[in-house]
Design a protein around this motif. Structure first.
Motif, short mmCIF file in Angstrom:
data_model
loop_
_atom_site.label_atom_id
_atom_site.label_comp_id
_atom_site.label_asym_id
_atom_site.label_seq_id
_atom_site.Cartn_x
_atom_site.Cartn_y
_atom_site.Cartn_z
N THR A 147 39.43 36.33 33.48
CA THR A 147 39.32 36.01 34.20
C THR A 147 38.30 35.76 35.47
O THR A 147 38.02 36.82 35.72
N CYS A 148 37.76 34.86 35.90
CA CYS A 148 36.55 34.52 36.52
C CYS A 148 37.19 34.97 38.28
O CYS A 148 38.24 33.58 38.58
N TRP A 152 35.58 36.40 47.76
CA TRP A 152 36.23 35.83 49.06
C TRP A 152 36.43 35.10 48.50
O TRP A 152 36.23 33.78 47.85
N ARG A 153 37.60 34.99 49.30
CA ARG A 153 39.00 33.61 49.08
C ARG A 153 38.50 32.92 50.13
O ARG A 153 38.42 31.30 50.08
N SER A 154 37.99 33.23 50.96
CA SER A 154 38.40 31.94 52.96
C SER A 154 37.09 32.91 53.39
O SER A 154 37.40 34.48 53.34
N LEU A 155 36.93 32.49 54.22
CA LEU A 155 35.22 32.82 55.13
C LEU A 155 36.36 32.94 56.09
O LEU A 155 37.30 32.96 56.71
N HIS A 183 44.93 39.39 39.07
CA HIS A 183 46.17 38.33 40.53
C HIS A 183 46.21 39.71 41.90
O HIS A 183 46.72 38.95 43.04
N PHE A 184 45.14 40.52 41.48
CA PHE A 184 45.69 42.20 42.16
C PHE A 184 44.54 41.32 43.55
O PHE A 184 44.53 42.03 44.39
N THR A 185 43.91 40.76 42.97
CA THR A 185 41.89 40.17 43.95
C THR A 185 42.00 39.23 45.17
O THR A 185 42.15 39.19 45.62
N ASP A 186 43.86 38.17 44.42
CA ASP A 186 43.82 37.41 45.13
C ASP A 186 44.51 37.32 46.41
O ASP A 186 44.40 36.29 47.49
N GLN A 193 41.00 42.91 46.75
CA GLN A 193 39.58 42.55 46.85
C GLN A 193 38.88 43.02 47.75
O GLN A 193 36.76 42.44 47.58
N GLY A 194 39.13 44.01 48.42
CA GLY A 194 38.04 44.59 49.48
C GLY A 194 37.41 45.25 48.20
O GLY A 194 35.82 45.26 48.03
N LEU A 195 37.63 45.99 47.07
CA LEU A 195 36.94 47.19 46.31
C LEU A 195 35.58 45.50 45.73
O LEU A 195 34.42 45.80 45.37
#
Length: 250
Positions: A147-148, A152-155, A183-186, A193-195
């Motif tokens: 999965t790509c 950053w999901r949100s600014l 999905h752990f990065t969602d 997501q921090g990583l």
């Protein structure tokens, strides 16, 4: 340009294929040398349940180790040459028929951007070999089960980062992960997501003068307080391709 300590070798077409589960199993085998609990994991079963069962309160740390052990990014040379891969496209999965309504994939939004559901990005590394410090991944190619992911999901403004043409395919932001890890990065603000963000910021470096305004603008949107280079780099990258750059810029 290659990673420090990376290896390159020739493989047959059959040997090149690397599924997401293949990469996870390789990570389990490598990490079990330091922590035998990884040896009990099965790439084909529910990873979240297994991690919780085997690692308990340390499951989150195990997730981070697996992400760093399997993530594949584009090269720094790619960033210096073509920092935004598909500047005309934004992410809007609502335009696919499967999300309800008519098939509207590719239909321009109100600003003229190509509406994509991540399909354009997912296909980008097709045919690109991996450069890695792990000989088991060297010269392999991602196939199914990947999965790509966007770092950053949100600014800070609350806007969705991937709905900006400048950011949706900004090289530092996109990383390929085994689907069972993705999905752990969602979750916004999660350690996973921090990583991805830390690895993204390892790309911070000088770029040719004509590209500076675009790169500076992208980073200012992602990190308004100012970005600094991170020491946490991806272990695996797609081989830089002059042909890919020429084709994308044409």
């Amino acid at each position: 340009m290659t990673l420090a300590g990376a290896r390159v070798e020739r493989r047959s077409a059959g040997q090149k294929a690397l599924t997401g589960d293949d990469a996870l199993q390789i990570a389990f085998d490598a990490l079990s040398v330091d922590d035998l609990r990884f040896a009990h994991l099965d790439a084909s079963s529910s990873l979240a349940l297994q991690l919780q069962s085997v690692f308990g309160v340390e499951a989150e740390r195990a997730v981070l180790m697996l992400i760093h052990a399997t993530a594949v990014s584009f090269s720094v040379e790619q960033y210096r040459r073509l920092p935004v891969l598909r500047p005309y496209a934004i992410r809007d999965g609502r335009k696919r028929k499967g999300s309800g309504g008519s098939e509207l994939w590719g239909v321009p939004d109100e600003s003229g951007y190509f509406s994509d559901d991540n399909s354009l990005l997912k296909a980008l590394p097709k045919g690109m070999d991996i450069v890695s410090d792990d000989p088991r991944l060297v010269s392999r190619r991602v196939t199914t089960g990947w999965t790509c992911c966007h770092a950053w999901r949100s600014l800070s403004t609350g806007a969705q980062a991937s709905k900006r043409g400048l950011l949706n395919s900004f090289v530092p932001v996109v990383t390929w992960l085994p689907t069972s890890l993705a999905h752990f990065t969602d979750r916004e603000g999660s350690p996973a997501q921090g990583l991805l963000k830390e690895m993204a910021m390892s790309f911070v470096c000088a770029v040719p003068a004509p590209l500076i305004p675009y790169v500076d603008r992208a980073w200012s949107l992602l990190v308004p307080e100012g970005v600094e280079q991170s020491s946490v780099s991806p272990r695996h990258r797609f081989t830089f391709s002059e042909k890919f750059v020429s084709g994308a810029a044409a």
